[in-house]
Enzyme design. Structure first.
Site, PDB file in Angstrom:
ATOM      1  N   PRO A 114       0.947  -0.786  -0.167  1.00  0.00           N
ATOM      2  CA  PRO A 114      -0.036   0.298   0.185  1.00  0.00           C
ATOM      3  C   PRO A 114       0.622   1.133  -0.597  1.00  0.00           C
ATOM      4  CG  PRO A 114       0.317  -1.153   2.011  1.00  0.00           C
ATOM      5  CD  PRO A 114       0.583  -1.966   1.659  1.00  0.00           C
ATOM      6  N   ASN A 115       0.583   1.585  -0.594  1.00  0.00           N
ATOM      7  CA  ASN A 115       0.815   3.825  -0.797  1.00  0.00           C
ATOM      8  C   ASN A 115       2.312   3.789  -1.912  1.00  0.00           C
ATOM      9  OD1 ASN A 115      -1.275   4.787   0.722  1.00  0.00           O
ATOM     10  ND2 ASN A 115      -0.393   4.158   2.719  1.00  0.00           N
ATOM     11  N   ARG A 153       5.383  11.049  -2.174  1.00  0.00           N
ATOM     12  CA  ARG A 153       4.994  10.603  -0.805  1.00  0.00           C
ATOM     13  C   ARG A 153       6.476  10.861  -0.152  1.00  0.00           C
ATOM     14  NH1 ARG A 153       4.634   4.711   1.206  1.00  0.00           N
ATOM     15  NH2 ARG A 153       4.030   5.112   3.295  1.00  0.00           N
ATOM     16  N   TYR A 191      11.391   8.757   1.503  1.00  0.00           N
ATOM     17  CA  TYR A 191      11.899   7.268   0.232  1.00  0.00           C
ATOM     18  C   TYR A 191      12.203   7.612  -1.156  1.00  0.00           C
ATOM     19  CZ  TYR A 191       7.816   5.389   3.668  1.00  0.00           C
ATOM     20  OH  TYR A 191       6.797   5.244   5.055  1.00  0.00           O
ATOM     21  N   ASN A 210       8.046  -5.561  -0.567  1.00  0.00           N
ATOM     22  CA  ASN A 210       8.277  -4.774   0.008  1.00  0.00           C
ATOM     23  C   ASN A 210       6.775  -4.645   0.587  1.00  0.00           C
ATOM     24  OD1 ASN A 210       7.927  -2.009   1.218  1.00  0.00           O
ATOM     25  ND2 ASN A 210       8.721  -0.628  -0.043  1.00  0.00           N
ATOM     26  N   ALA A 228       3.237  -0.565   5.190  1.00  0.00           N
ATOM     27  CA  ALA A 228       2.921  -0.875   6.194  1.00  0.00           C
ATOM     28  C   ALA A 228       2.102  -3.009   6.590  1.00  0.00           C
ATOM     29  CB  ALA A 228       1.446  -0.090   6.462  1.00  0.00           C
ATOM     30  N   GLU A 270      12.791  -9.379   2.052  1.00  0.00           N
ATOM     31  CA  GLU A 270      12.269  -8.398   2.317  1.00  0.00           C
ATOM     32  C   GLU A 270      12.251  -7.029   2.179  1.00  0.00           C
ATOM     33  OE1 GLU A 270      11.128  -8.496   6.308  1.00  0.00           O
ATOM     34  OE2 GLU A 270       9.916  -6.806   6.224  1.00  0.00           O
ATOM     35  N   HIS A 296      12.710  -3.126   1.979  1.00  0.00           N
ATOM     36  CA  HIS A 296      11.849  -1.307   2.524  1.00  0.00           C
ATOM     37  C   HIS A 296      13.152  -0.161   2.141  1.00  0.00           C
ATOM     38  CE1 HIS A 296       9.034  -3.261   4.995  1.00  0.00           C
ATOM     39  NE2 HIS A 296      10.659  -4.342   5.035  1.00  0.00           N
ATOM     40  N   ARG A 308      12.467   4.045  12.172  1.00  0.00           N
ATOM     41  CA  ARG A 308      11.852   6.031  12.566  1.00  0.00           C
ATOM     42  C   ARG A 308      11.202   4.675  14.018  1.00  0.00           C
ATOM     43  NH1 ARG A 308       9.467   4.909   7.115  1.00  0.00           N
ATOM     44  NH2 ARG A 308       8.094   6.739   7.744  1.00  0.00           N
TER      45      ARG A 308
HETATM   46  C1  DQA Z   1       8.141   0.597   4.054  1.00  0.00           C
HETATM   47  C2  DQA Z   1       8.305   0.601   5.146  1.00  0.00           C
HETATM   48  C3  DQA Z   1       6.978   0.603   5.637  1.00  0.00           C
HETATM   49  O1  DQA Z   1       6.880   0.918   7.940  1.00  0.00           O
HETATM   50  C4  DQA Z   1       5.828   1.860   5.447  1.00  0.00           C
HETATM   51  O2  DQA Z   1       4.651   1.862   5.707  1.00  0.00           O
HETATM   52  C5  DQA Z   1       6.375   1.591   4.141  1.00  0.00           C
HETATM   53  C6  DQA Z   1       6.694   1.745   3.499  1.00  0.00           C
HETATM   54  C7  DQA Z   1       9.144   0.957   2.867  1.00  0.00           C
HETATM   55  O3  DQA Z   1       9.672   0.696   2.211  1.00  0.00           O
HETATM   56  O4  DQA Z   1       9.938   2.378   4.074  1.00  0.00           O
HETATM   57  O5  DQA Z   1       4.831   1.942   3.681  1.00  0.00           O
HETATM   58  O6  DQA Z   1       7.871  -0.322   3.436  1.00  0.00           O
END
Ligand code: DQA
Length: 151
Positions: free
Chosen positions: A11-12, A19, A24, A75, A78, A99, A101, A108
């Site tokens: 998501p997002n 964003r 990011y 990735n 959240a 995995e 990020h 964070r």
């Molecule tokens: C994320 C880190 C997560 O905590 C966050 O909710 C994201 C992006 C990252 O790529 O740093 O949406 O996965």
């Protein structure tokens, strides 16, 4: 023969570029996809790239990866911090999972320090921005033996 790698984004992540660029980076998801395809090709890997805001859709895609892919990069955004359903789907897939990020989740909020996904992951890359996806491809190429990569 090249191997297929599924790359999943949660998501997002469709909003990347605009964003919170201070967290990011300024790469868009589209530019990350292009970089992954180019880098994958050089490593003998084909890339099946997806993004979804829906947990159920991500579970469906992970289930598909069981038969269609030799490795998986995720990735989960959240959902990494909340989703036992995604963990269970990953545990059911008999292929190496990396995995990723973009941000360093350990610098964070405390609720980002735990990821359910990690239990199913061969390795975890965080804090290196979009480059993390290419490093994940390097690791899978080495693992799958498609390249004599340097990782
Ligand atoms: C994320 C880190 C997560 O905590 C966050 O909710 C994201 C992006 C990252 O790529 O740093 O949406 O996965």
């Amino acid at each position: 023969m090249s191997e297929m790698i599924m790359i999943l984004n949660g998501p997002n992540l469709n909003l990347l570029g605009g964003r919170q660029p201070e967290v990011y980076g300024s790469d868009t998801l589209e530019s990350i996809e292009t970089a992954c395809r180019t880098h994958g090709k050089a490593l003998g890997l084909d890339v099946d790239f997806h993004q979804s805001n829906s947990e159920g859709r991500l579970v469906d895609l992970i289930q598909q990866a069981r038969t269609s892919c030799a490795g998986l990069i995720i990735n989960a955004g959240a959902y990494s911090h909340t989703s036992i359903a995604i963990l269970d789907a990953l545990l059911a897939v008999d292929v190496p999972v990396i995995e990723v990020h973009l941000s360093n989740i350990y610098q964070r909020d405390e609720f980002r320090h735990h990821s359910y996904i990690s239990k199913a992951a061969l390795g975890i890359i965080c804090g290196l921005g979009a480059h993390g996806y290419e490093l994940a491809l390097d690791a899978l190429a080495r693992k799958l033996g498609t390249t004599k990569g340097s990782t």
